[in-house]
Design an enzyme around this catalytic site. Sequence first.
Site, short mmCIF file in Angstrom:
data_model
loop_
_atom_site.label_atom_id
_atom_site.label_comp_id
_atom_site.label_asym_id
_atom_site.label_seq_id
_atom_site.Cartn_x
_atom_site.Cartn_y
_atom_site.Cartn_z
N ILE A 196 39.93 42.42 35.98
CA ILE A 196 40.15 42.28 37.41
C ILE A 196 41.24 43.27 37.80
CG2 ILE A 196 39.35 39.91 37.68
CD1 ILE A 196 42.14 38.90 37.37
N ASP A 197 41.28 43.64 39.07
CA ASP A 197 42.19 44.68 39.52
C ASP A 197 43.65 44.25 39.40
OD1 ASP A 197 40.01 46.29 40.23
OD2 ASP A 197 39.89 45.36 42.21
N LYS A 198 44.53 45.24 39.41
CA LYS A 198 45.96 45.01 39.25
C LYS A 198 46.48 43.94 40.20
CE LYS A 198 48.84 47.82 41.18
NZ LYS A 198 49.61 49.02 41.57
#
Length: 304
Positions: free
Chosen positions: A137-139
């Site tokens: 998942i994104d930062k």
Amino acid sequence: MDNYTYSIDETHKGERIDKVLSLLNDEWSRSQVQLLIKEGAVLVNGSKVKTNYKASTGDEIVVTVPELSELDVVPEEMNLEIYYEDADVLVVNKPRGMVVHPAPGHSTGTLVNGLMAHCKDLSGINGVMRPGIVHRIDKDTSGLLMVAKNDMAHESLVQQLVDKTVTRKYQAIAHGVIPHDYGTIDAPIGRDKKDRQSMTVIDENSKTAVTHFKVLDRFKNYTYVECQLETGRTHQIRVHMKYIGFPLAGDPKYGPRKTLAIEGQALHAGLLGFIHPRTKEYIEFEAPLPSEFEHLLNYLRNSN
């Protein structure tokens, strides 16, 4: 060496260069960008700049980062929030702001660094940069991730993703008031030809992408939604919500600049379910919303 090139438009005019680059590339933290600038790896219009340089419209930025070697990835003690763990799999709740795995020029502070300190056994299928990582998942997205501790588990979990049998539900706050209670977004996603760090809905060289959504609450100018992934393309929910005209609040890449007071998109991977690779039993986990997400919802409810 890897080179990244960016052009500055009106959106980021007047902002510090370290902030701009951390927004343009989801894999870079602001501290990492500052280090790259100090090392002379960032050129603006062909010249080195300081971290407090203010971007101007039309600036051409080139970032050169070194390749990552095995020796660069080291275990780091972290207070990881482990939801489940056995000899085969691990489920962890990733906080907002943490990058999942090391990337060129960014070898510390990632979830992988913490996992390497937490347990010695991680699957090696994805190599030294992504040991144990099955999906990501994104930062600035918080929430649950499944991690493989051996190759058998890794192959099983990846196949479940391919077969679309993994349950992945996210909570999000979107701009605008969505009129429908339920919906399905079936729109192929590929890399944006004009910006290689962004994804977009296109027909050419794209992959099937399907997102189901359900409205949880409506506010004056925003909607609280649950999104369930059928596929798992890069930035899928963020791209799809923009595509239907309701971009996520706080999204620096796909959303409007005028938004809620949040660093990064209001998106949380709250529910994760899969078939255990060894026992073949379905297991499911749920992580509550982070406090800053709850604060936003309370603010919106009180502002109605």
